[in-house]
Motif scaffolding. Structure first.
Motif, short mmCIF file in Angstrom:
data_model
loop_
_atom_site.label_atom_id
_atom_site.label_comp_id
_atom_site.label_asym_id
_atom_site.label_seq_id
_atom_site.Cartn_x
_atom_site.Cartn_y
_atom_site.Cartn_z
N PHE A 1 -18.84 -12.33 67.92
CA PHE A 1 -19.47 -11.55 68.99
C PHE A 1 -20.20 -10.31 68.47
CE2 PHE A 1 -19.63 -8.82 72.72
CZ PHE A 1 -20.06 -9.72 73.69
N PRO A 2 -19.62 -9.56 67.51
CA PRO A 2 -20.34 -8.37 67.03
C PRO A 2 -21.66 -8.69 66.34
CG PRO A 2 -18.00 -8.21 66.49
CD PRO A 2 -18.25 -9.62 66.97
N GLU A 3 -21.88 -9.95 65.90
CA GLU A 3 -23.11 -10.29 65.20
C GLU A 3 -24.18 -10.84 66.13
OE1 GLU A 3 -22.41 -12.72 61.84
OE2 GLU A 3 -20.94 -11.39 60.95
N THR A 4 -23.85 -11.02 67.38
CA THR A 4 -24.83 -11.51 68.33
C THR A 4 -25.59 -10.35 68.97
OG1 THR A 4 -23.19 -11.49 70.10
CG2 THR A 4 -23.45 -13.54 68.86
N LYS A 5 -26.76 -10.65 69.52
CA LYS A 5 -27.57 -9.62 70.17
C LYS A 5 -26.94 -9.23 71.50
CE LYS A 5 -32.26 -8.62 71.71
NZ LYS A 5 -33.63 -9.16 71.90
N PRO A 6 -26.77 -7.94 71.76
CA PRO A 6 -26.14 -7.52 73.02
C PRO A 6 -26.98 -7.97 74.23
CG PRO A 6 -26.24 -5.69 71.48
CD PRO A 6 -27.07 -6.79 70.90
N PRO A 7 -26.32 -8.36 75.29
CA PRO A 7 -27.07 -8.73 76.51
C PRO A 7 -27.65 -7.49 77.19
CG PRO A 7 -24.70 -8.80 76.90
CD PRO A 7 -24.87 -8.54 75.43
N ARG A 8 -28.56 -7.72 78.12
CA ARG A 8 -29.21 -6.60 78.81
C ARG A 8 -28.21 -5.73 79.59
NH1 ARG A 8 -34.87 -8.93 81.39
NH2 ARG A 8 -35.92 -9.34 79.39
N LYS A 9 -27.21 -6.39 80.18
CA LYS A 9 -26.25 -5.62 80.98
C LYS A 9 -25.45 -4.65 80.10
CE LYS A 9 -23.21 -9.67 80.93
NZ LYS A 9 -22.58 -10.71 81.77
N TYR B 1 -26.80 -3.00 77.52
CA TYR B 1 -27.70 -1.85 77.38
C TYR B 1 -27.74 -1.03 78.66
CZ TYR B 1 -29.48 -3.77 73.00
OH TYR B 1 -29.58 -4.21 71.72
N PHE B 2 -27.70 -1.72 79.79
CA PHE B 2 -27.72 -1.02 81.09
C PHE B 2 -26.47 -0.16 81.24
CE2 PHE B 2 -26.67 -1.01 85.67
CZ PHE B 2 -27.78 -0.31 86.12
N ALA B 3 -25.32 -0.75 80.91
CA ALA B 3 -24.06 0.01 81.00
C ALA B 3 -24.05 1.18 80.02
CB ALA B 3 -22.88 -0.91 80.73
N LEU B 4 -24.60 0.93 78.83
CA LEU B 4 -24.62 2.01 77.82
C LEU B 4 -25.54 3.16 78.28
CD1 LEU B 4 -23.63 2.81 74.97
CD2 LEU B 4 -25.75 1.83 74.07
N ALA B 5 -26.64 2.82 78.94
CA ALA B 5 -27.55 3.87 79.43
C ALA B 5 -26.83 4.75 80.47
CB ALA B 5 -28.79 3.22 80.04
N ILE B 6 -26.04 4.13 81.33
CA ILE B 6 -25.31 4.90 82.35
C ILE B 6 -24.28 5.82 81.70
CG2 ILE B 6 -23.70 4.71 84.29
CD1 ILE B 6 -25.11 2.12 85.06
N PHE C 1 -17.38 0.13 70.71
CA PHE C 1 -16.27 -0.59 70.07
C PHE C 1 -16.37 -2.09 70.34
CE2 PHE C 1 -12.02 -2.41 71.01
CZ PHE C 1 -11.58 -2.57 69.70
N ALA C 2 -16.67 -2.44 71.58
CA ALA C 2 -16.75 -3.85 71.95
C ALA C 2 -17.88 -4.57 71.23
CB ALA C 2 -16.93 -3.99 73.47
N ARG C 3 -18.89 -3.82 70.76
CA ARG C 3 -20.02 -4.45 70.09
C ARG C 3 -19.84 -4.56 68.58
NH1 ARG C 3 -22.48 -8.02 72.15
NH2 ARG C 3 -23.59 -7.94 70.17
#
Length: 468
Positions: free
Chosen positions: A38-46, A48-53, A438-440
């Motif tokens: 999972f850490p080597e895959t590209k993060p989904p858009r959601k 990035y959205f959660a990280l922006a918030i 951490f999850a990424r």
């Protein structure tokens, strides 16, 4: 004579068979593919959205702290007699959140509770992030954080020496010790998984980073032997710290003469409350992780069901504590103590007292029903309510007890400012930003521990023929 280990699974009464801790077919290889990749895959858009918030919330907190440094702590709502307000409330709240992680991982490890395996890693990380949020407040409350090192005892030419009889100093040592041991405990558990990620990755940069972090781990028998000893030792240390740290935090209040604070019930009361709030936060985060990272087969409804039962148990203990607080006020025949308790339910801030009781005692009772423990709606509602309720419990303890002291002419109403709210929001932003990062970048589940409960991991298992 046949031993229990030889009893076929079909001969064991259904009620004694332990439910599976995963769903479907899980093998060591599929587990690595699901968690470590999972850490080597590209993060989904959601993501990035959660990280922006969360970053926006964290930025608001940073700006508020910067404004505090510019103007001084006069930017807060603190005033005589409520010199301790939002900052201490938030400190105690976040230290409490940090308790459940170590409790889940260390204490349940010592008791060999296997249901901890899939959720312990995330809970340990949550401990680290919560304590980071907690230590912000004592630092900024000293007014000049660049001089906070004066709290540490060291020889100097200014003839300054710390007061070892002050529980505030005990806090410094207790929280720092707890953070250090929790960090080592978390990192030690990560080493085998980091080594697996090192062996799997094709990125040169990641391989270098993982190689450094894995500290030469090769999975040899001697490595596992030392690892098990060190993990057990740190688990024992962390278990004692779980009980001691929040007890020490409660001494900040219990050793004073303020009505409502000077009570022997505070240490167990604070420890139970910390576990209560921490488990609620873990449930909220795990539900999000389970859904967004497709981990339903590893973080099962049984894990959530057990955690909800712990929350329900802690709620009952908190209800008992609240009743004992009232009984003590009545039985003591102390008019100051009686006045302080009545302020909680009928005073100016009585609404905060009822929010505390409703969120911590009444709402969690829905978890007596199995359907509620299996429903995202109810478990999120309860977890959110407990988080709000436990924050207000600290508000009740600190603000209600302080705003009316022994001198009626000094009584004042406390009103927080926008800077207070901004810093509080900022710590939530920092906490969830760290959770998302951490999850990424790291495995959220301890794959080595989950592999230990798979059928092929034990010599007594033979395929689908389960023996216990």
């Amino acid at each position: 004579m046949r031993t229990d280990a030889a009893i076929p699974a079909g001969d064991i009464p259904a009620g004694l068979v332990e439910p599976s801790l995963y769903v479907g077919k899980v093998t060591p290889g599929s587990l690595d593919d699901q968690v470590l990749a999972f850490p080597e895959t590209k993060p989904p858009r959601k993501w990035y959205f959660a990280l922006a918030i969360t970053l926006t919330a964290a930025l608001i907190g940073v700006v508020s702290i910067g404004y505090t440094f510019y103007l001084g702590i006069g930017a807060w709502g603190n005033s005589s007699p409520v010199f301790w307000a939002f900052d201490i409330i938030n400190f105690v709240f976040w230290v409490g959140i940090g308790h459940a992680g170590t409790l889940i991982s260390a204490i349940l490890f010592l008791f060999r509770k296997r249901w901890r395996n899939a959720i312990a890693r995330f809970a340990e990380a949550m401990t680290i992030f919560a304590v980071i949020c907690a230590v912000i407040f004592p630092l900024i409350h000293v007014g000049r954080p660049w001089l906070a090192y004066w709290l540490f005892p060291y020889p100097n030419q200014r003839a300054l020496w710390t007061n070892f009889r002050s529980p505030l100093l005990w806090d410094v040592f207790a929280v720092n010790t707890y953070f250090s041991v929790s960090l080592m405990f978390w990192y030690l558990g990560l080493i085998p998984d980091i080594a697996s990620m090192r062996d799997r990755t094709t990125s040169k940069l990641r391989k270098v980073i993982y190689t450094v972090l894995a500290m030469g781990w090769r999975g040899a028998a001697s490595h596992w032997q030392h690892y098990e000893k060190a993990y057990l030792l740190l688990a024992g240390l962390a278990t004692g710290l779980v009980l001691s740290v929040h007890s020490v935090v409660s001494f900040d209040f219990a050793t004073s003469v303020v009505p409502g604070w000077h009570m022997t019930i505070f240490p167990p009361y604070f420890v139970a409350g910390a576990i209560f709030a921490g488990f609620a936060m873990v449930v909220m985060v795990l539900v999000v992780v389970r859904e967004t990272m497709e981990l339903k087969n590893l973080i099962t409804m049984r894990h959530l069901d057990v955690m909800n039962k712990v929350i329900l148990s802690m709620s009952c203990i908190m209800g008992y504590s609240y009743m004992m607080e009232g009984f003590t006020a009545w039985y003591s025949m102390n008019e100051f103590l009686h006045h302080g308790f009545m302020n909680i339910i009928t005073g100016t801030y009585g609404w905060a007292g009822w929010v505390t009781i409703s969120c911590n005692i009444l709402i969690p009772q829905i978890l007596w029903f199995k359907k509620a423990r299996a429903s995202y709606f109810w478990m999120i509602l309860v977890a959110t309510g407990v988080t709000i309720g436990m924050w207000f419990e600290r508000f009740v303890i600190i603000v209600i007890s302080l705003h009316q002291d022994y001198l009626p002419s000094a009584w004042r109403i406390y009103k927080p400012t926008m800077v207070d709210f901004g810093i509080l929001l900022g710590t939530f932003g920092i906490f969830f930003t760290l959770v998302l990062l951490f999850a990424r970048v790291l495995p959220v589940i301890a794959t080595t521990e989950v592999k230990a409960i798979l059928p092929d991991a034990q010599p007594s298992h033979h395929g689908d023929d389960h023996h216990v």
